[in-house]
Design an enzyme around this catalytic site. Structure first.
Site, short mmCIF file in Angstrom:
data_model
loop_
_atom_site.label_atom_id
_atom_site.label_comp_id
_atom_site.label_asym_id
_atom_site.label_seq_id
_atom_site.Cartn_x
_atom_site.Cartn_y
_atom_site.Cartn_z
N ARG A 285 67.79 34.39 36.19
CA ARG A 285 66.41 34.77 35.89
C ARG A 285 65.71 35.27 37.14
O ARG A 285 64.94 36.23 37.09
CB ARG A 285 65.66 33.58 35.28
N HIS B 283 53.76 25.78 36.36
CA HIS B 283 55.10 25.38 35.93
C HIS B 283 56.15 25.68 36.99
O HIS B 283 57.33 25.79 36.67
CB HIS B 283 55.45 26.06 34.59
N GLY C 41 48.05 36.68 27.82
CA GLY C 41 49.46 36.54 27.50
C GLY C 41 49.98 35.13 27.37
O GLY C 41 51.10 34.84 27.81
N ASN D 145 45.31 39.57 24.37
CA ASN D 145 46.57 39.26 23.73
C ASN D 145 46.70 40.18 22.52
O ASN D 145 45.78 40.23 21.71
CB ASN D 145 46.59 37.78 23.28
N PRO D 146 47.84 40.88 22.36
CA PRO D 146 47.97 41.75 21.18
C PRO D 146 47.97 40.97 19.86
O PRO D 146 47.68 41.51 18.82
CB PRO D 146 49.33 42.45 21.38
N GLU D 147 48.30 39.69 19.95
CA GLU D 147 48.32 38.81 18.76
C GLU D 147 47.30 37.69 18.93
O GLU D 147 46.96 37.34 20.05
CB GLU D 147 49.71 38.15 18.61
N1 APR Z 1 50.34 41.43 26.86
C1 APR Z 1 49.66 40.28 26.63
N2 APR Z 1 50.13 39.27 25.87
C2 APR Z 1 51.35 39.45 25.31
C3 APR Z 1 52.12 40.61 25.50
C4 APR Z 1 51.58 41.62 26.32
N3 APR Z 1 52.25 42.77 26.54
N4 APR Z 1 53.30 40.47 24.80
C5 APR Z 1 53.24 39.26 24.21
N5 APR Z 1 52.08 38.64 24.50
C6 APR Z 1 51.59 37.32 24.09
C7 APR Z 1 52.18 36.81 22.80
O1 APR Z 1 51.39 37.25 21.71
C8 APR Z 1 52.07 35.30 23.01
O2 APR Z 1 50.80 34.84 22.57
O3 APR Z 1 52.02 36.43 25.09
C9 APR Z 1 52.16 35.14 24.52
C10 APR Z 1 53.48 34.57 24.98
O4 APR Z 1 53.52 33.23 24.54
P1 APR Z 1 54.77 32.32 24.98
O5 APR Z 1 56.03 33.14 24.83
O6 APR Z 1 54.61 31.02 24.25
O7 APR Z 1 54.58 32.11 26.54
P2 APR Z 1 53.62 31.06 27.24
O8 APR Z 1 52.34 30.89 26.47
O9 APR Z 1 53.50 31.49 28.65
O10 APR Z 1 54.49 29.69 27.18
C11 APR Z 1 53.93 28.57 27.89
O11 APR Z 1 56.00 27.37 27.53
O12 APR Z 1 58.27 27.64 27.49
C12 APR Z 1 57.22 27.08 28.21
O13 APR Z 1 57.06 26.69 30.50
C13 APR Z 1 57.17 27.72 29.55
O14 APR Z 1 55.27 28.55 30.78
C14 APR Z 1 55.89 28.54 29.51
C15 APR Z 1 55.06 27.78 28.50
#
Ligand code: APR
Length: 254
Positions: A71, A119, A195, A221-223
């Protein structure tokens, strides 16, 4: 066209302290998969129970080590995106503190110089026993070939195995990064959340602290996320599109 609320732009423009709370989506447009997006989520390919837990480390340190070095190499071959650069540029006229859940170094490489990694980081290997940072060059990501089992190096101070400097599920966050984050959220005039799905605690509880103090929280956030219905403004935009638009709007009204 991006619907960036003028109120959100005004808040950021007049803020003295800005705190950014970022998650994996911040790095998605750099080509680094997020964790929970079904089609690209990293966990889909690797079982978290297999790799990101203290038990997995005990069971097979070489596998866990090789995965993290893979990674780290992925990140090394990746560039910060326009969102990272916009956040660094925002810091030209105000204090911007980045509190990230990400273990990549893209915020730093884009120029953000106040970054707290809640983290941990792929680039901060440390001794699994005494906790000292490991400075050996044998952990350089280019040196590790993900298919081969890479034996973890040993700490020169106590001969215990060196581990990835990442916080695993079930482990406490580092006291230093957590207190830096708490301090940022205690003084900030606005929080920009980018994000993150907002479901992993205690990190996900930080925006709530700002809201409880009446401090506005603006999400990109797109979602929708678990935070969307509680934040002040939730902008349906990606990091690489939304943040440069925010920067441009903040500068336009100067
Ligand atoms: N721009 C902004 N947001 C985005 C994009 C983008 N291009 N693409 C995806 N997303 C959003 C998704 O809609 C989602 O809400 O980013 C988010 C990603 O969520 P996760 O994959 O759950 O990541 P995260 O919230 O950082 O996870 C938190 O979980 O697995 C553990 O330690 C790990 O730090 C991580 C923690």
């Amino acid at each position: 066209e991006l619907d960036l609320p003028a109120a959100a732009v005004d808040i950021v423009r007049s803020a003295r302290w800005v705190t950014v709370f970022s998650g994996a989506g911040m790095s998605a447009e750099s080509g680094i998969a997020t964790f929970r997006d079904a089609e690209t989520g990293l966990w889909e390919r690797y079982d978290p129970a297999q790799l990101a837990t203290p038990e997995a480390w005990e069971a097979d340190p070489a596998l866990v080590w090789a995965w993290y070095q893979w990674r780290a190499r992925l990140v090394r071959d990746t560039e910060p995106n326009a969102g990272h650069h916009a956040l660094a540029a925002l810091a030209a006229d105000r204090a911007v503190m980045v509190v990230t859940q990400n273990v990549d170094d893209l915020h730093e490489r884009a120029g953000s110089d106040v970054v707290s990694h809640l983290h941990g980081s792929l680039f901060a290997p440390r001794c699994s026993h005494c906790g000292r940072p490991y400075r050996g060059t044998d952990v350089e990501p280019d040196r590790a070939v993900e298919r081969l089992r890479v034996e973890p190096p040993m700490c020169p101070h106590c001969l215990a195995p060196v581990r990835p400097g990442v916080v695993w599920f079930g482990e406490p966050l580092s006291a230093e990064s957590w207190s830096k984050a708490e301090n940022a959220f205690a003084v900030t005039d606005v929080v920009i959340v980018v994000g993150t799905s907002g479901i992993v605690y205690p990190a996900a509880g930080l925006p709530e602290r700002a809201l409880a103090r009446g401090v506005p929280v603006i999400e990109f956030n797109p979602e929708p996320s678990a935070l969307s219905d509680r934040v002040t403004h939730s902008v349906r935009a990606s990091a690489a599109l939304g943040l440069p638009a925010l920067l441009e709007a903040v500068r336009a009204g100067r």
